[in-house]
Scaffold this motif. Structure first.
Motif, mmCIF file in Angstrom:
data_model
loop_
_atom_site.group_PDB
_atom_site.id
_atom_site.type_symbol
_atom_site.label_atom_id
_atom_site.label_comp_id
_atom_site.label_asym_id
_atom_site.label_seq_id
_atom_site.Cartn_x
_atom_site.Cartn_y
_atom_site.Cartn_z
ATOM 1 N N LYS A 1 1.007 -1.172 0.092
ATOM 2 C CA LYS A 1 -0.088 -0.074 -0.136
ATOM 3 C C LYS A 1 0.905 1.468 -0.096
ATOM 4 N N GLU B 1 2.886 1.740 -3.464
ATOM 5 C CA GLU B 1 1.945 1.522 -4.607
ATOM 6 C C GLU B 1 2.549 1.711 -6.004
ATOM 7 N N ASP C 1 -7.696 -3.093 -1.526
ATOM 8 C CA ASP C 1 -7.176 -1.868 -1.133
ATOM 9 C C ASP C 1 -7.095 -1.888 0.231
#
Length: 336
Positions: A139, A142, A153
């Motif tokens: 995350k 990215e 997500d």
């Protein structure tokens, strides 16, 4: 001509099988694979019962695969072949930009997450509770993901989980802290391992201190020592991208000494160091932080302020906890 060609193909194939059969006979079985970071299958014991129910043949097939001659060389050859073919994912690991390996964050079990949140809320009825969900590099970094990578997500999951917690639970904004640091190009996560680096853990520590209301130590208060530059972590072992370069491992030593006593309750082992440096000679170098994972650890620091802290954690906390010894007299660590 065609028959002659077929004969030579057959002979070559038989010689190939014979060669590896002979190599298998003289090959010494390996107990552990450094490349894959796992124990290898030993030769199964024969019994008529195991043969009849299929267990023996299944185990023997695994044994042959694990103890195949030149296994590591073939794994390396496969990895380099896939690199030429521009393959970007293997076994749930993405081959990212700038030498990063990134795990595929899959859809979480929200039913379990809801139950866990309920337990945390119950604990917060009687104690002062702080919750810190640490995001993975997938995350925060990215921009390192390859094209068309579609992990779940993770930020959405963290936000959804925090929303399940009551107002009595203090939420530590580690996600936001690391997102702000990501553009600086500081190495917040290892390239070959799923954990954050000691620097990433330091920024998590500053977020925790801000939430608790205590003053974190600035980076200038630490001597940063690189203790290894040959660390190959869990994602390297899982993805088998053998051409990736190793990571550095760093320890942040406080410039003002803070003697500690660390007791590993399960083994009754006591030491005066937060670091088990003997792991630097092994593949699992991350375990140098707090000697890896233990069910219960009790840390006494030289800080005389009466503060006590209980940490329920996973392995991400191992390189995070040393920073907290500057602020708490006693720290109990539970790893479920």
């Amino acid at each position: 001509m065609k028959n002659k060609y077929s004969i030579w193909v057959g002979i070559t194939f038989v010689l190939y099988l014979s060669l590896f059969f002979c190599l298998q006979l003289i090959h010494k079985d390996q107990v552990f694979s450094e490349l894959e970071n796992r124990n290898l299958m030993s030769k199964p014991s024969f019994s008529l019962e195991a043969l009849l129910d299929g267990q023996f043949t299944s185990d023997y097939e695994t044994y042959i695969a694990d103890q195949f001659p030149l296994r590591s060389d073939f794994i390396s050859l496969k990895a380099n072949s896939e690199k030429l073919l521009q393959k970007k994912e293997n076994n749930g690991v993405y081959l990212g930009n700038d030498g990063y390996l990134l795990q595929d964050f899959t859809s979480p079990d929200m039913e379990s997450a809801t139950k866990n949140a309920e337990y945390i809320n119950l604990l917060a009825e009687s104690f002062n509770v702080y919750m810190a969900l640490v995001p993975t590099a997938t995350k925060i970094l990215e921009d390192k993901l390859p094209l068309f990578a579609t992990p779940y997500d993770e930020a959405r999951y963290i936000i959804d989980f925090y929303e399940k917690l009551s107002n009595k639970v203090h939420k530590v904004p580690i996600l936001e802290t690391l997102q702000k640091k990501a553009p600086s190009n500081e190495q917040l996560y290892y390239k070959t391992d799923h954990h954050w680096t000691t620097l990433g853990a330091y920024y998590g520590y500053t977020a925790f201190c801000e939430t608790v209301g205590i003053k974190s130590l600035p980076l200038s208060d630490f001597t940063i020592e690189t203790v290894s530059n040959t660390f190959y972590g869990s994602l390297f072992s899982k993805g088998n991208f053998t051409f990736i370069h190793p990571d550095e491992v760093q320890i942040f030593y406080p410039k003002t000494p803070n003697p500690v006593t660390v007791t590993y309750e399960a083994t009754n082992k006591t030491t005066d160091s937060l670091y088990a440096l003997e792991y630097l000679a092994l593949k699992d170098k991350y375990s140098l932080f707090l000697d890896g994972n233990h069910p219960v650890i009790h840390i006494n620091s030289s800080v005389q302020n009466g503060r006590k802290l209980l940490i329920v954690k996973d392995s991400y906390a191992n390189c995070f906890i040393p920073f907290l010894t500057a602020h708490y007299e006693e720290i109990y660590v539970f790893d479920l």
